[in-house]
Design an enzyme around this catalytic site. Structure first.
Site, PDB file in Angstrom:
ATOM      1  N   LEU A 209       0.857  -1.179   0.000  1.00 35.03           N
ATOM      2  CA  LEU A 209       0.000   0.000   0.000  1.00 35.03           C
ATOM      3  C   LEU A 209       0.894   1.230   0.000  1.00 35.03           C
ATOM      4  O   LEU A 209       1.641   1.461   0.952  1.00 35.03           O
ATOM      5  CB  LEU A 209      -0.897  -0.006   1.249  1.00 35.03           C
ATOM      6  N   HIS A 210       0.817   2.023  -1.076  1.00 40.13           N
ATOM      7  CA  HIS A 210       1.733   3.163  -1.142  1.00 40.13           C
ATOM      8  C   HIS A 210       1.237   4.326  -1.987  1.00 40.13           C
ATOM      9  O   HIS A 210       1.797   5.411  -1.927  1.00 40.13           O
ATOM     10  CB  HIS A 210       3.075   2.708  -1.723  1.00 40.13           C
ATOM     11  N   ARG A 211       0.207   4.143  -2.804  1.00 43.22           N
ATOM     12  CA  ARG A 211      -0.186   5.194  -3.739  1.00 43.22           C
ATOM     13  C   ARG A 211      -0.662   6.444  -2.996  1.00 43.22           C
ATOM     14  O   ARG A 211      -1.437   6.346  -2.040  1.00 43.22           O
ATOM     15  CB  ARG A 211      -1.284   4.711  -4.683  1.00 43.22           C
ATOM     16  N   PRO A 212      -0.224   7.628  -3.443  1.00 44.17           N
ATOM     17  CA  PRO A 212      -0.649   8.868  -2.784  1.00 44.17           C
ATOM     18  C   PRO A 212      -2.166   8.983  -2.643  1.00 44.17           C
ATOM     19  O   PRO A 212      -2.654   9.478  -1.621  1.00 44.17           O
ATOM     20  CB  PRO A 212      -0.083   9.960  -3.705  1.00 44.17           C
ATOM     21  N   ASP A 284      -2.103  -1.975  -4.030  1.00 49.11           N
ATOM     22  CA  ASP A 284      -2.440  -0.893  -4.952  1.00 49.11           C
ATOM     23  C   ASP A 284      -1.325  -0.732  -5.990  1.00 49.11           C
ATOM     24  O   ASP A 284      -1.240   0.264  -6.697  1.00 49.11           O
ATOM     25  CB  ASP A 284      -2.716   0.423  -4.219  1.00 49.11           C
TER      26      ASP A 284
END
Length: 367
Positions: A209-212, A284
């Site tokens: 999980l990392h998307r802005p 993601d």
């Protein structure tokens, strides 16, 4: 001897350039150099991957990791222009959809150096994603297009690309995946800090999980974490936490339950060691959607869209969105697919890089 620059800017790019670089070792007519722009500068996110993926440390390393999108893109363009003028590559190969992909393709074309785009033609239809803009701009100016599957091929033809310049070669991410699955013997995994926990808990889910768009908004992140905490009551979750995600969770005072086990960012192979045996992968990421499909691991994508629709078409991946209720529902459904066989997708056979080089060599020889 033809000189080829192979551009990588971030961790997913390293996974994509690795099989292309490895395949170049057998080519007497090609001098292939990796140009690493350094968008991810932390050792856990970059240097360890050069060793882990069995590729040489990049000959050129810019270290352009800071600033806004515009500042980073501009800095890369300035450095890459100087590099191209000094070393005069005959061809620039860019991969994926990060800022480096756009910056180096634009710079090369303005210097009249041909550009080949690996993983071309992918479209999410979401212009709020920086990666979508990078993909579209890169494809608007490239000379050669290498697609991973039929959707990308069709997208490029609809956009008016010359069919003679578009090649459906398969997926270099899958080349890299198959290459490294074979390297996960006890001699390698015995040193992994995650191994005792994996063996102790048995069945588990794996998370990235990392998307802005997911982690920078408090309400969105809070809902996702709430869903994950509820999932972990039935199935422990293993999560190599991205620095951005860790930072935003601390800033928003959001926390995981004790059943969500976090790690620092892991090497590619250690991450693979964990997710390949998961009951379900929740992500993601773009690349992980493809990799889980190739190994038949159920995947729930926490996004509203995907630029990799073949993973959904073949039934291994589902787009859950970001609502708590939908994530819970789709993860529950995914459990039933855990033992399903991996689908067969043309070109996802571990040999895409060899097919790419056949085309590139022919192109270079024709001038």
């Amino acid at each position: 001897m033809k000189k080829v620059f192979l551009v990588a800017g971030a961790r997913p790019n390293l996974m994509k350039v690795a099989p292309i670089f490895r395949a170049s070792r057998n080519l007497e007519s090609i001098e292939c150099d990796i140009v690493y722009t350094g968008q991810h500068y932390d050792r856990q996110m970059s240097q360890v991957f050069f060793e882990d993926l069995d590729i040489a440390e990049p000959k050129f390393n810019m270290g352009k990791s800071t600033g806004t999108h515009a500042e980073q893109t501009g800095a890369i363009m300035i450095s890459f222009e100087k590099m191209c003028i000094e070393h005069k590559p005959d061809l620039v190969v860019v991969v994926g959809d990060v800022n480096s992909t756009l910056a180096c393709s634009v710079t090369a074309r303005k210097l009249h150096i041909p550009v080949a785009h690996v993983e071309a033609g992918l479209r999410s239809g979401d212009l709020d994603m920086p990666e979508e803009i990078n993909r579209m701009v890169t494809d608007s100016i490239s000379n050669l297009f290498f697609t991973t599957e039929e959707h990308g091929f069709d997208n490029l033809l609809r956009e008016g690309k010359d069919p003679a310049s578009v090649f459906q070669v398969g997926n270099v991410m899958i080349d890299n995946l198959f290459y490294n699955v074979k390297r996960l013997g006890d001699d390698v995994t015995s040193g992994y800090e995650s191994r005792p926990l994996k063996e102790k808990i048995g069945k588990y889910a794996f998370l990235t999980l990392h998307r802005p768009s997911n982690v920078d908004c408090k309400d969105v992140l809070k809902g996702i974490v709430s869903a994950l905490n509820k999932i972990s009551e039935k199935l422990p979750i293993l999560f190599p936490i991205h620095p951005r995600t860790a930072k935003m969770m601390e800033e928003f005072s959001i926390s995981f339950s004790e059943n969500v086990h976090t790690f620092p960012p892991l090497s590619f192979r250690e991450s693979l060691y964990l997710w390949k045996d998961a009951q379900v992968v929740i992500t993601d990421s773009g690349g992980l959607q493809e990799e889980t499909t190739a190994l038949g691991v159920p995947c729930v994508t926490v996004r509203e869209n995907t630029e990799r629709p073949v993973t959904v078409d073949r039934g291994t991946n589902v787009i859950a969105g970001v609502s708590e209720a939908k994530i819970l529902s789709e993860v529950e459904k995914a459990f039933a697919k855990t033992d399903d066989p991996a689908p067969e997708i043309p070109g996802w056979d571990g040999h895409a890089a060899e097919r790419i080089w056949e085309i590139l060599i022919d192109y270079l020889n024709r001038g």
